[in-house]
Design a protein around this motif. Structure first.
Motif, PDB file in Angstrom:
ATOM      1  N   LEU A  89      44.559   0.724   0.505  1.00  0.00           N
ATOM      2  CA  LEU A  89      44.214   1.905   1.307  1.00  0.00           C
ATOM      3  C   LEU A  89      45.438   2.746   1.656  1.00  0.00           C
ATOM      4  N   GLY A  90      46.405   2.156   2.317  1.00  0.00           N
ATOM      5  CA  GLY A  90      47.573   2.920   2.747  1.00  0.00           C
ATOM      6  C   GLY A  90      48.403   3.432   1.588  1.00  0.00           C
ATOM      7  N   VAL A  91      48.610   2.575   0.564  1.00  0.00           N
ATOM      8  CA  VAL A  91      49.481   2.985  -0.539  1.00  0.00           C
ATOM      9  C   VAL A  91      48.861   4.121  -1.352  1.00  0.00           C
ATOM     10  N   VAL A  92      47.543   4.080  -1.534  1.00  0.00           N
ATOM     11  CA  VAL A  92      46.880   5.136  -2.298  1.00  0.00           C
ATOM     12  C   VAL A  92      46.933   6.458  -1.532  1.00  0.00           C
ATOM     13  N   LEU A  93      46.624   6.415  -0.240  1.00  0.00           N
ATOM     14  CA  LEU A  93      46.623   7.651   0.548  1.00  0.00           C
ATOM     15  C   LEU A  93      48.022   8.248   0.635  1.00  0.00           C
TER      16      LEU A  93
END
Length: 512
Positions: A89-93
């Motif tokens: 979640l965090g890395v993609v965003l």
């Protein structure tokens, strides 16, 4: 007049489309899987199934019941943390914040068009496939830019436009898991792999990084480029024959302002790379590791653990630079608006992350994944299915599943917690399992009618052939899928036989 009977191939495609269309949305699918894990934990716990933890000698692991009082408390008290803690979640965003600016200012589109238009005609097929493969660094932008551009270029130089479209589509979709640069795909899949490896060996998982497949996917670019060009010129284009349509095309080069923007953006890229290297290469660099020899200090460094923000910055700054030069950015409000639009486009992924996060967390909390990993490894070992035959079987199974579930992250979120522990138990690294998965997932993208952009590609193709449909497009792309899959598997086998690392800190074998 009797209805023409469909052949076996077309009938098979129809069945794939029918079954795939009946599958629920990936977000719904993960919600169902999460519910099944809860029910399965309640059914298995009374059976007193237990295994010895492979990473902790003398520790016995049992199934945890999520319908017990403690399990129900876990479900409700951890729902938010399961969502926020979903690995990709965090890395993609964060990655998409940088890439989104580069895409929405027009930098990515201009870069792709400029490269393809600058390639001599005799190398245009190679250039088109290469550009398609490299476009994965900008997420899905290649699907929208390159297939219609490939058709336009081929039509303008007197070749069949659908051959140009097919070559570009093969590169963009079939070569999605190959690149000379790290992309959001590496971050997304890498985080899922690291989380799955932690089921067996948390200490090993902490040493992993998202660049785990970088060397292999870099070499793959050149292998797939030549394979894609060969398939286009030797199989696809001869089969299409001479283009007899009346759709004539003329190429328009980059405008002066776009060229100026690319020059300044390139300058910022070079500066950014130099600054990034200064963070890790010099002996006393602030983001260099402290243990091991010089190479280990780079591989096991804070720099390698920070690749996601570094990638985002290396797209963000050139994107802003290009936007300022081309006047697509006139103030900070434009930058904020472009970043907001990018996050808005990620809405579906965020919904998917919520249900997928619950499924992955429940799977780990119940210990079902660990138990399956131990028993699965024992079974495969008992039937002597190991080594290269095992990896080939895994690739073929994944390639088949990909015909029905197009999302790479959705499939890997389901498969990684099962297959990564199994392979680790058999001595194969999580990095190798991920690479085998990427080969399968990428190779059959171009023949899956359920792939997100499949309908768009058909729409592009119908400009030159009004009768173009699902079956026709798939029959055109099947040679690419077959040759990509075969050549990639051969490459992986050779790589294994030579004992080469898959990337920085990316071994082939796992040793507890």
């Amino acid at each position: 007049m009797a209805k023409k009977r469909k052949g076996l191939f077309q009938s098979s495609l129809d069945r794939i489309e029918l079954v795939g269309n009946k599958l629920p949305h990936p977000a719904t699918l993960f919600a169902i899987l999460a519910l099944l894990v809860i029910l399965l934990s309640a059914a298995l716990q009374p059976l007193n199934i237990s295994v010895e933890h492979p990473g902790e000698e003398g520790t016995t692991v049992e199934i945890n019941n999520l319908l017990s009082a403690e399990g129900i408390q876990y479900i409700f008290t951890n729902m938010t943390s399961n969502f926020i803690g979903f690995a990709p979640l965090g890395v993609v965003l964060l990655t998409m914040l940088g890439i989104g600016v580069a895409e929405r200012t027009g930098l990515i589109s201009a870069l792709l068009r400029g490269f393809v238009l600058s390639v001599p005609n005799r190398f245009i097929t190679l250039g088109l496939v290469f550009a398609g493969i490299m476009s994965s660094v900008a997420s899905d932008a290649g699907y929208v830019v390159l297939p219609p551009l490939g058709a336009l270029i081929f039509a303008a130089i007197g070749r069949h436009p659908l051959a140009g479209l097919a070559a570009a589509f093969a590169g963009v979709s079939g070569g999605f898991s190959a690149n000379l640069l790290l992309s959001g795909t590496d971050a997304m899949l890498g985080e899922l792999t690291i989380a799955a490896a932690a089921i067996i060996d948390p200490a090993y998982a902490e040493t992993m990084n998202i660049a785990m497949n970088w060397l292999f996917i870099g070499v793959s670019v050149f292998v797939l480029t030549f394979v894609g060009a060969w398939v286009t010129e030797r199989i696809v284009e001869p089969r299409l024959g001479t283009y007899k349509g009346d759709q004539k095309e003329e190429l328009e080069g980059l405008q002066a302002i776009e060229k100026k923007g690319l020059i300044w953006a390139s300058i910022t890229v070079v500066i950014g790379i130099v600054l990034a290297l200064l963070l890790v290469v010099p002996p006393n660099a602030p983001m260099r590791g402290l243990e091991g020899d010089a190479m280990e200090q780079i591989i096991r460094s804070p720099f390698m653990s920070s690749l996601v923000p570094i990638i985002a910055i290396l797209f963000f700054i050139p994107g802003i630079t290009y936007g300022i030069v081309t006047k697509s950015i006139r103030s900070d409000k434009d930058v904020a608006s472009q970043m907001s639009d990018t996050m808005a486009s990620m809405g579906t992924f965020i919904v998917l992350a919520f249900t997928a996060g619950q499924f992955v967390a429940y799977f780990n909390e119940t210990n079902i994944g660990l138990v399956i990993g131990v028993y699965g490894a024992d079974f495969l070992g008992s039937v002597n299915l190991t080594g290269i035959p095992l990896l080939i079987l895994f690739i073929l199974i994944t390639a088949f599943i990909n015909l029905f579930i197009g999302s790479a992250s959705a499939k890997w979120a389901m498969m990684a917690p099962v297959f990564v522990p199994i392979m680790m138990q058999l001595g194969y690294s999580p990095e190798l399992t991920q690479m085998a998965y990427r080969i399968a997932d990428s190779s059959t993208n171009i023949i899956s009618p359920l792939m997100t952009y499949f309908a768009i590609i058909i729409a592009f193709a119908q400009k030159y052939d009004k009768k173009m449909g699902i079956g026709t497009l798939i029959s055109t792309m099947v040679p690419y899928s077959i040759f990509f899959l075969i050549s990639w598997m051969i490459m992986l086998i050779v790589w294994m036989l030579l004992g080469l690392p898959l990337g920085p800190g990316g071994p082939l074998e796992y040793h507890p």
